[in-house]
Design a protein around this motif. Structure first.
Motif, PDB file in Angstrom:
ATOM      1  N   ALA A 147      13.710   1.483 -51.512  1.00 23.90           N
ATOM      2  CA  ALA A 147      14.091   0.961 -52.793  1.00 23.90           C
ATOM      3  C   ALA A 147      15.418   1.751 -53.275  1.00 23.90           C
ATOM      4  O   ALA A 147      16.372   0.966 -53.885  1.00 23.90           O
ATOM      5  CB  ALA A 147      12.828   1.212 -53.809  1.00 23.90           C
ATOM      6  N   PHE A 148      15.466   2.991 -53.146  1.00 19.58           N
ATOM      7  CA  PHE A 148      16.329   3.645 -53.902  1.00 19.58           C
ATOM      8  C   PHE A 148      17.487   3.539 -52.901  1.00 19.58           C
ATOM      9  O   PHE A 148      18.786   3.766 -53.351  1.00 19.58           O
ATOM     10  CB  PHE A 148      16.283   5.273 -53.955  1.00 19.58           C
ATOM     11  CG  PHE A 148      15.204   5.575 -55.264  1.00 19.58           C
ATOM     12  CD1 PHE A 148      15.681   5.171 -56.304  1.00 19.58           C
ATOM     13  CD2 PHE A 148      13.698   5.820 -55.061  1.00 19.58           C
ATOM     14  CE1 PHE A 148      14.787   5.639 -57.656  1.00 19.58           C
ATOM     15  CE2 PHE A 148      13.081   6.219 -56.006  1.00 19.58           C
ATOM     16  CZ  PHE A 148      13.692   5.952 -57.444  1.00 19.58           C
ATOM     17  N   ALA A 168      11.297   6.707 -61.366  1.00 16.77           N
ATOM     18  CA  ALA A 168      10.335   5.544 -61.184  1.00 16.77           C
ATOM     19  C   ALA A 168       9.172   5.595 -61.912  1.00 16.77           C
ATOM     20  O   ALA A 168       8.866   6.827 -62.575  1.00 16.77           O
ATOM     21  CB  ALA A 168       9.952   5.650 -59.729  1.00 16.77           C
ATOM     22  N   THR A 169       8.656   4.479 -62.129  1.00  9.90           N
ATOM     23  CA  THR A 169       7.422   4.589 -62.876  1.00  9.90           C
ATOM     24  C   THR A 169       6.218   4.023 -62.121  1.00  9.90           C
ATOM     25  O   THR A 169       6.369   3.089 -61.285  1.00  9.90           O
ATOM     26  CB  THR A 169       7.653   3.530 -64.231  1.00  9.90           C
ATOM     27  OG1 THR A 169       7.724   2.130 -63.692  1.00  9.90           O
ATOM     28  CG2 THR A 169       8.603   3.844 -64.840  1.00  9.90           C
ATOM     29  N   TYR A 170       5.007   4.739 -62.427  1.00  7.31           N
ATOM     30  CA  TYR A 170       3.874   4.566 -61.635  1.00  7.31           C
ATOM     31  C   TYR A 170       2.573   3.856 -62.368  1.00  7.31           C
ATOM     32  O   TYR A 170       2.129   4.666 -63.482  1.00  7.31           O
ATOM     33  CB  TYR A 170       3.371   5.859 -60.845  1.00  7.31           C
ATOM     34  CG  TYR A 170       4.428   6.277 -59.874  1.00  7.31           C
ATOM     35  CD1 TYR A 170       4.526   5.955 -58.549  1.00  7.31           C
ATOM     36  CD2 TYR A 170       5.575   7.122 -60.352  1.00  7.31           C
ATOM     37  CE1 TYR A 170       5.355   6.281 -57.546  1.00  7.31           C
ATOM     38  CE2 TYR A 170       6.566   7.442 -59.474  1.00  7.31           C
ATOM     39  CZ  TYR A 170       6.379   7.188 -58.123  1.00  7.31           C
ATOM     40  OH  TYR A 170       7.430   7.573 -57.259  1.00  7.31           O
ATOM     41  N   GLU A 181       1.431  -0.946 -59.091  1.00  9.74           N
ATOM     42  CA  GLU A 181       2.927  -1.407 -59.249  1.00  9.74           C
ATOM     43  C   GLU A 181       3.599   0.050 -59.434  1.00  9.74           C
ATOM     44  O   GLU A 181       3.294   0.705 -60.299  1.00  9.74           O
ATOM     45  CB  GLU A 181       3.014  -2.429 -60.551  1.00  9.74           C
ATOM     46  CG  GLU A 181       4.289  -2.642 -60.614  1.00  9.74           C
ATOM     47  CD  GLU A 181       4.432  -3.924 -61.753  1.00  9.74           C
ATOM     48  OE1 GLU A 181       4.038  -4.973 -61.575  1.00  9.74           O
ATOM     49  OE2 GLU A 181       4.663  -3.327 -63.201  1.00  9.74           O
ATOM     50  N   VAL A 182       4.678  -0.096 -58.687  1.00 11.66           N
ATOM     51  CA  VAL A 182       5.820   0.886 -58.767  1.00 11.66           C
ATOM     52  C   VAL A 182       7.079   0.281 -59.282  1.00 11.66           C
ATOM     53  O   VAL A 182       7.409  -0.684 -58.460  1.00 11.66           O
ATOM     54  CB  VAL A 182       5.832   1.751 -57.542  1.00 11.66           C
ATOM     55  CG1 VAL A 182       6.590   2.786 -57.806  1.00 11.66           C
ATOM     56  CG2 VAL A 182       4.509   2.272 -57.299  1.00 11.66           C
ATOM     57  N   THR A 183       7.785   0.877 -59.949  1.00  9.91           N
ATOM     58  CA  THR A 183       8.998   0.491 -60.371  1.00  9.91           C
ATOM     59  C   THR A 183      10.074   1.736 -60.073  1.00  9.91           C
ATOM     60  O   THR A 183       9.989   2.708 -60.723  1.00  9.91           O
ATOM     61  CB  THR A 183       9.255  -0.179 -61.559  1.00  9.91           C
ATOM     62  OG1 THR A 183       8.410  -1.290 -62.033  1.00  9.91           O
ATOM     63  CG2 THR A 183      10.759  -0.649 -62.193  1.00  9.91           C
ATOM     64  N   ALA A 184      11.188   1.467 -59.099  1.00  9.06           N
ATOM     65  CA  ALA A 184      12.301   2.292 -58.898  1.00  9.06           C
ATOM     66  C   ALA A 184      13.217   1.828 -59.695  1.00  9.06           C
ATOM     67  O   ALA A 184      13.585   0.504 -59.798  1.00  9.06           O
ATOM     68  CB  ALA A 184      12.673   2.411 -57.409  1.00  9.06           C
ATOM     69  N   TYR A 185      14.087   2.698 -60.652  1.00  9.92           N
ATOM     70  CA  TYR A 185      14.994   2.272 -61.248  1.00  9.92           C
ATOM     71  C   TYR A 185      16.314   3.286 -61.294  1.00  9.92           C
ATOM     72  O   TYR A 185      16.146   4.391 -61.096  1.00  9.92           O
ATOM     73  CB  TYR A 185      14.518   2.044 -62.905  1.00  9.92           C
ATOM     74  CG  TYR A 185      14.280   3.328 -63.611  1.00  9.92           C
ATOM     75  CD1 TYR A 185      15.118   3.940 -64.197  1.00  9.92           C
ATOM     76  CD2 TYR A 185      13.012   3.963 -63.438  1.00  9.92           C
ATOM     77  CE1 TYR A 185      14.954   5.495 -64.826  1.00  9.92           C
ATOM     78  CE2 TYR A 185      12.721   5.234 -64.113  1.00  9.92           C
ATOM     79  CZ  TYR A 185      13.955   6.053 -64.737  1.00  9.92           C
ATOM     80  OH  TYR A 185      13.648   7.023 -65.438  1.00  9.92           O
ATOM     81  N   GLU A 247       8.686   9.130 -63.239  1.00 13.27           N
ATOM     82  CA  GLU A 247       9.330  10.424 -62.822  1.00 13.27           C
ATOM     83  C   GLU A 247      10.645  10.184 -62.791  1.00 13.27           C
ATOM     84  O   GLU A 247      11.186   9.040 -62.762  1.00 13.27           O
ATOM     85  CB  GLU A 247       8.810  10.453 -61.186  1.00 13.27           C
ATOM     86  CG  GLU A 247       7.227  10.575 -61.054  1.00 13.27           C
ATOM     87  CD  GLU A 247       6.869  10.806 -59.796  1.00 13.27           C
ATOM     88  OE1 GLU A 247       5.552  10.914 -59.415  1.00 13.27           O
ATOM     89  OE2 GLU A 247       7.480  10.600 -58.837  1.00 13.27           O
ATOM     90  N   ARG A 248      11.617  11.411 -63.042  1.00 13.99           N
ATOM     91  CA  ARG A 248      12.867  11.265 -62.964  1.00 13.99           C
ATOM     92  C   ARG A 248      13.525  12.293 -62.016  1.00 13.99           C
ATOM     93  O   ARG A 248      12.989  13.424 -62.156  1.00 13.99           O
ATOM     94  CB  ARG A 248      13.596  11.715 -64.357  1.00 13.99           C
ATOM     95  CG  ARG A 248      13.125  10.853 -65.372  1.00 13.99           C
ATOM     96  CD  ARG A 248      13.471  11.074 -66.652  1.00 13.99           C
ATOM     97  NE  ARG A 248      15.128  10.986 -67.210  1.00 13.99           N
ATOM     98  CZ  ARG A 248      15.888  11.787 -67.373  1.00 13.99           C
ATOM     99  NH1 ARG A 248      15.537  13.168 -67.487  1.00 13.99           N
ATOM    100  NH2 ARG A 248      17.221  11.702 -67.492  1.00 13.99           N
ATOM    101  N   TYR A 249      14.167  11.989 -61.086  1.00 13.95           N
ATOM    102  CA  TYR A 249      14.659  12.711 -59.951  1.00 13.95           C
ATOM    103  C   TYR A 249      16.010  13.649 -60.059  1.00 13.95           C
ATOM    104  O   TYR A 249      17.069  13.003 -59.959  1.00 13.95           O
ATOM    105  CB  TYR A 249      14.598  11.748 -58.563  1.00 13.95           C
ATOM    106  CG  TYR A 249      13.270  11.024 -58.395  1.00 13.95           C
ATOM    107  CD1 TYR A 249      12.111  11.748 -58.297  1.00 13.95           C
ATOM    108  CD2 TYR A 249      13.449   9.560 -58.325  1.00 13.95           C
ATOM    109  CE1 TYR A 249      11.083  11.138 -58.235  1.00 13.95           C
ATOM    110  CE2 TYR A 249      12.253   9.085 -58.365  1.00 13.95           C
ATOM    111  CZ  TYR A 249      10.991   9.763 -58.273  1.00 13.95           C
ATOM    112  OH  TYR A 249       9.750   9.170 -58.032  1.00 13.95           O
TER     113      TYR A 249
END
Length: 276
Positions: A147-148, A168-170, A181-185, A247-249
């Protein structure tokens, strides 16, 4: 003429038990060259000894039976060696995973939970390029890589400047059901003109209030940070029910090849109520 031997003698030649040899016959992995019709006795050719030794070693490496069949049926040494290399690579990966788990377990038993510095803040809304899927927990690492990789590739190809820290949100189901559902942003500057491909989309990420803590290092003991932060929220604030954790990477695989250098913000959604 090649000599043949009875199953007991073949067991001595190969260090495979009679029970194992009978099982390999049943599944057609290693079949005797002859079965005496009147007695059912099996006879093996001494030419099969080397094949039996190979099977024994491959089973000692926990190679699955279908893979052993592929090795035995390989049309040439190159094809056989390719199958063996694939299995050895899988074993090395499993060995690395086992080492990581052992290290994490030792830390759990001997190292106290680190004192977390928890801050409270409102993450502002933003426009982001996103990918959303239902993801199994066991597949999350590979999914995040995919995704990323797509998000950064699309932004780079469009010549767009990144507008913030990727994350991403989990969903709650990701934790309760081991899949969700997971969203990578990837945040973008406001008003960025971008026409995403079909598997990605532009999404308005809502503003949310969070309790935030930083996890340092790889993700083998990520659960300890989650446990400490979630416990802090339970004691001092009120979690926002069914709202995804974010989560913020800050420093992730896109920044370094050394997992020990990873820094990840865990953002626990909380209500607007008073902090205790």
């Amino acid at each position: 003429m090649t000599a043949t031997v009875a199953i007991g003698e073949f067991a001595r030649l190969t260090h495979l038990s009679v029970k194992t040899l009978r099982y390999y016959h049943e599944i057609e992995l290693l079949e005797p060259v002859a079965v005496i019709a009147e007695t059912g006795y099996r006879r093996y050719s001494v030419d099969q000894v080397e094949q039996a030794h190979l099977i024994r070693r491959l089973r000692g490496l926990d190679m699955p039976l279908p893979s052993i069949r592929a090795v035995l049926a390989a049309p040439d040494p190159a094809a056989r060696d390719a199958t063996l290399r694939d299995h050895l690579a899988a074993m090395e990966a499993e060995l690395a995973r086992t080492r990581d788990v052992v290290t994490s377990l030792r830390a759990l038993l001997t190292v106290p939970v680190p004192m977390l510095r928890v801050e409270y803040r409102i993450e502002p809304s933003c426009t982001a390029l996103t990918r959303t899927d239902r993801v199994a927990r066991e597949a999350i690492g590979a999914w995040c890589d995919l995704a990323f990789g797509q998000l950064f590739e699309v932004v780079a190809a469009a010549g767009v400047t990144q507008g913030g820290i990727a994350g991403a949100t989990y969903s709650t189901e990701f934790f309760t059901d081991d899949a969700g559902e997971v969203t990578a942003y990837l945040p973008l500057p406001a008003g960025t003109p971008l026409d995403p491909p079909p598997h990605l989309e532009l999404t308005e990420m809502p503003a949310r209030r969070y309790a935030v803590a930083v996890h340092t290092g790889a993700f083998d003991d990520f659960d300890r940070t989650y446990g400490a932060l979630g416990s802090h929220v339970a004691e001092h604030a009120a979690a926002l029910p069914d709202e995804p954790i974010r989560e913020r990477y800050l420093v992730g695989p896109q920044h370094t090849d050394n997992p020990a250098e990873y820094r990840t913000e865990v953002c626990w959604p909380i209500t607007e109520g008073e902090i205790r």
